[in-house]
Structure formats: C-alpha cells, structure tokens
Write a protein that holds these residues in place. Sequence first.
Motif, PDB file in Angstrom:
ATOM      1  N   VAL A   1    -100.138 -37.460  27.549  1.00  0.00           N
ATOM      2  CA  VAL A   1    -100.627 -36.694  28.703  1.00  0.00           C
ATOM      3  C   VAL A   1     -99.470 -36.364  29.643  1.00  0.00           C
ATOM      4  CG1 VAL A   1    -102.091 -36.834  30.768  1.00  0.00           C
ATOM      5  CG2 VAL A   1    -102.996 -37.554  28.555  1.00  0.00           C
ATOM      6  N   MET A   2     -98.580 -37.319  29.858  1.00  0.00           N
ATOM      7  CA  MET A   2     -97.411 -37.047  30.693  1.00  0.00           C
ATOM      8  C   MET A   2     -96.514 -35.982  30.059  1.00  0.00           C
ATOM      9  SD  MET A   2     -96.207 -40.776  31.958  1.00  0.00           S
ATOM     10  CE  MET A   2     -96.758 -41.445  33.492  1.00  0.00           C
ATOM     11  N   TYR A   3     -96.372 -36.047  28.748  1.00  0.00           N
ATOM     12  CA  TYR A   3     -95.554 -35.063  28.035  1.00  0.00           C
ATOM     13  C   TYR A   3     -96.136 -33.660  28.188  1.00  0.00           C
ATOM     14  CZ  TYR A   3     -92.787 -32.962  24.313  1.00  0.00           C
ATOM     15  OH  TYR A   3     -91.941 -32.162  23.600  1.00  0.00           O
ATOM     16  N   ILE A   4     -97.453 -33.554  28.153  1.00  0.00           N
ATOM     17  CA  ILE A   4     -98.109 -32.258  28.365  1.00  0.00           C
ATOM     18  C   ILE A   4     -97.769 -31.733  29.759  1.00  0.00           C
ATOM     19  CG2 ILE A   4    -100.356 -31.123  28.654  1.00  0.00           C
ATOM     20  CD1 ILE A   4    -101.406 -32.928  26.424  1.00  0.00           C
ATOM     21  N   GLY A   5     -97.659 -32.623  30.731  1.00  0.00           N
ATOM     22  CA  GLY A   5     -97.320 -32.220  32.092  1.00  0.00           C
ATOM     23  C   GLY A   5     -95.976 -31.525  32.193  1.00  0.00           C
ATOM     24  N   ILE A   6     -95.057 -31.837  31.286  1.00  0.00           N
ATOM     25  CA  ILE A   6     -93.737 -31.197  31.305  1.00  0.00           C
ATOM     26  C   ILE A   6     -93.855 -29.692  31.090  1.00  0.00           C
ATOM     27  CG2 ILE A   6     -91.532 -31.053  30.070  1.00  0.00           C
ATOM     28  CD1 ILE A   6     -91.732 -34.072  29.634  1.00  0.00           C
TER      29      ILE A   6
ATOM     30  N   ASN B   1     -95.785 -25.116  37.879  1.00  0.00           N
ATOM     31  CA  ASN B   1     -96.871 -25.417  38.809  1.00  0.00           C
ATOM     32  C   ASN B   1     -96.834 -26.918  39.124  1.00  0.00           C
ATOM     33  OD1 ASN B   1     -99.252 -25.738  40.206  1.00  0.00           O
ATOM     34  ND2 ASN B   1    -100.431 -24.423  38.839  1.00  0.00           N
ATOM     35  N   MET B   2     -96.283 -27.261  40.270  1.00  0.00           N
ATOM     36  CA  MET B   2     -96.091 -28.676  40.622  1.00  0.00           C
ATOM     37  C   MET B   2     -97.400 -29.443  40.708  1.00  0.00           C
ATOM     38  SD  MET B   2     -93.196 -29.750  40.645  1.00  0.00           S
ATOM     39  CE  MET B   2     -92.048 -30.594  41.652  1.00  0.00           C
ATOM     40  N   LEU B   3     -98.461 -28.807  41.148  1.00  0.00           N
ATOM     41  CA  LEU B   3     -99.744 -29.488  41.287  1.00  0.00           C
ATOM     42  C   LEU B   3    -100.293 -29.909  39.924  1.00  0.00           C
ATOM     43  CD1 LEU B   3    -101.984 -30.393  43.223  1.00  0.00           C
ATOM     44  CD2 LEU B   3    -103.077 -28.183  42.815  1.00  0.00           C
ATOM     45  N   VAL B   4    -100.260 -28.994  38.958  1.00  0.00           N
ATOM     46  CA  VAL B   4    -100.776 -29.311  37.619  1.00  0.00           C
ATOM     47  C   VAL B   4     -99.886 -30.351  36.945  1.00  0.00           C
ATOM     48  CG1 VAL B   4    -101.297 -28.353  35.338  1.00  0.00           C
ATOM     49  CG2 VAL B   4    -101.849 -27.041  37.394  1.00  0.00           C
ATOM     50  N   MET B   5     -98.569 -30.200  37.080  1.00  0.00           N
ATOM     51  CA  MET B   5     -97.656 -31.169  36.486  1.00  0.00           C
ATOM     52  C   MET B   5     -97.888 -32.560  37.087  1.00  0.00           C
ATOM     53  SD  MET B   5     -93.516 -31.227  36.251  1.00  0.00           S
ATOM     54  CE  MET B   5     -93.183 -32.005  37.812  1.00  0.00           C
ATOM     55  N   THR B   6     -98.034 -32.633  38.394  1.00  0.00           N
ATOM     56  CA  THR B   6     -98.279 -33.915  39.058  1.00  0.00           C
ATOM     57  C   THR B   6     -99.605 -34.512  38.603  1.00  0.00           C
ATOM     58  OG1 THR B   6     -97.033 -33.144  40.969  1.00  0.00           O
ATOM     59  CG2 THR B   6     -98.455 -35.049  41.298  1.00  0.00           C
ATOM     60  N   LEU B   7    -100.608 -33.672  38.419  1.00  0.00           N
ATOM     61  CA  LEU B   7    -101.911 -34.144  37.957  1.00  0.00           C
ATOM     62  C   LEU B   7    -101.789 -34.785  36.574  1.00  0.00           C
ATOM     63  CD1 LEU B   7    -105.004 -34.217  38.477  1.00  0.00           C
ATOM     64  CD2 LEU B   7    -105.111 -32.092  37.184  1.00  0.00           C
ATOM     65  N   PHE B   8    -101.084 -34.119  35.650  1.00  0.00           N
ATOM     66  CA  PHE B   8    -100.905 -34.689  34.314  1.00  0.00           C
ATOM     67  C   PHE B   8    -100.097 -35.981  34.356  1.00  0.00           C
ATOM     68  CE2 PHE B   8    -102.244 -30.561  32.611  1.00  0.00           C
ATOM     69  CZ  PHE B   8    -102.998 -30.973  31.529  1.00  0.00           C
ATOM     70  N   MET B   9     -99.077 -36.018  35.201  1.00  0.00           N
ATOM     71  CA  MET B   9     -98.270 -37.235  35.321  1.00  0.00           C
ATOM     72  C   MET B   9     -99.103 -38.400  35.858  1.00  0.00           C
ATOM     73  SD  MET B   9     -95.326 -36.700  34.156  1.00  0.00           S
ATOM     74  CE  MET B   9     -94.373 -35.294  33.618  1.00  0.00           C
ATOM     75  N   LEU B  10     -99.951 -38.113  36.840  1.00  0.00           N
ATOM     76  CA  LEU B  10    -100.804 -39.168  37.397  1.00  0.00           C
ATOM     77  C   LEU B  10    -101.868 -39.624  36.398  1.00  0.00           C
ATOM     78  CD1 LEU B  10    -101.251 -38.005  41.106  1.00  0.00           C
ATOM     79  CD2 LEU B  10     -99.929 -39.955  40.242  1.00  0.00           C
ATOM     80  N   LEU B  11    -102.434 -38.685  35.641  1.00  0.00           N
ATOM     81  CA  LEU B  11    -103.414 -39.068  34.611  1.00  0.00           C
ATOM     82  C   LEU B  11    -102.762 -39.941  33.541  1.00  0.00           C
ATOM     83  CD1 LEU B  11    -105.500 -35.805  34.113  1.00  0.00           C
ATOM     84  CD2 LEU B  11    -106.280 -37.966  35.079  1.00  0.00           C
ATOM     85  N   GLY B  12    -101.553 -39.579  33.147  1.00  0.00           N
ATOM     86  CA  GLY B  12    -100.825 -40.397  32.174  1.00  0.00           C
ATOM     87  C   GLY B  12    -100.535 -41.780  32.718  1.00  0.00           C
ATOM     88  N   LEU B  13    -100.136 -41.826  33.981  1.00  0.00           N
ATOM     89  CA  LEU B  13     -99.862 -43.113  34.619  1.00  0.00           C
ATOM     90  C   LEU B  13    -101.133 -43.963  34.693  1.00  0.00           C
ATOM     91  CD1 LEU B  13     -97.782 -44.899  36.098  1.00  0.00           C
ATOM     92  CD2 LEU B  13     -98.581 -43.836  38.217  1.00  0.00           C
TER      93      LEU B  13
END
Length: 120
Positions: A26-31, A36-48
């Motif tokens: 999920v974090m990798y998808i955020g890359i 779009n910082m909001l979407v990237m941050t969302l994926f990073m937080l979901l991965g975390l």
Amino acid sequence: MARKYSSKINKIRTFALSLVFIGFFVMYIGIFFQGNMLVMTLFMLLGLLCIVGSTVVYFWIGMLSTKAVQVVCPNCGKHTKVLGRVDMCMYCNEPLTMDPSLEGKEFNEDYNSKKKADRI
C-alpha cells in the motif's frame, strides 16, 4: 473436498506477516501519487496502519501463545501448543485434543465454538 487445516497459532502468525507485506505494498502504491500529496499521504498512512496492526496481532498472539497448553505430539514427538479444545500440531498437522470426549472423533474446528459444537 478435503480441507487444509493448520494450527491456530500458525494461522494468526501468517495473517500478521501478510499485514506487513500488505502495508508495504500500500505504501508502494502511494509512490505513484507523488503529484498529489494528499493521496500519497493517505496511502502512506494506510500502509503504516497495516504495519502497526501487524505489530498488535503479533503481540496478541505472543500473549495468547504463553497461555496455550504445551503438549508432545504423539505422531512426530515434538513439543507443540494447543489452543482451544481441538488444534493441529504445528509441525506435522496431526489433530490434537485436550477433551477426552472428542478422542477418536473426526477432526473438526467447529468443536472450539460451543454454538457450532452443539449442532454437530
């Protein structure tokens, strides 16, 4: 169709390990959403959250494992842990039970649930 059984402790550990890999994925998808910082941050937080969830599950199964009854498997002779009324050997998948009334009966995971065991 024959069902594949495994010990409860191993099933939960496998789930916790899969949460780690899902979190990284999920974090990798955020890359891919660096624009779009909001979407990237969302994926990073979901991965975390997945990885933190894995840590919680590992801690929970560790605490549960300390309360499990340790027995010697009659098939392979190794020490294994039994959770509930019926479980499988961690090494050779031999059905094990701590309940004398279930000895000799066909293995069924539903024996651990009182509601389902009453219907069997």
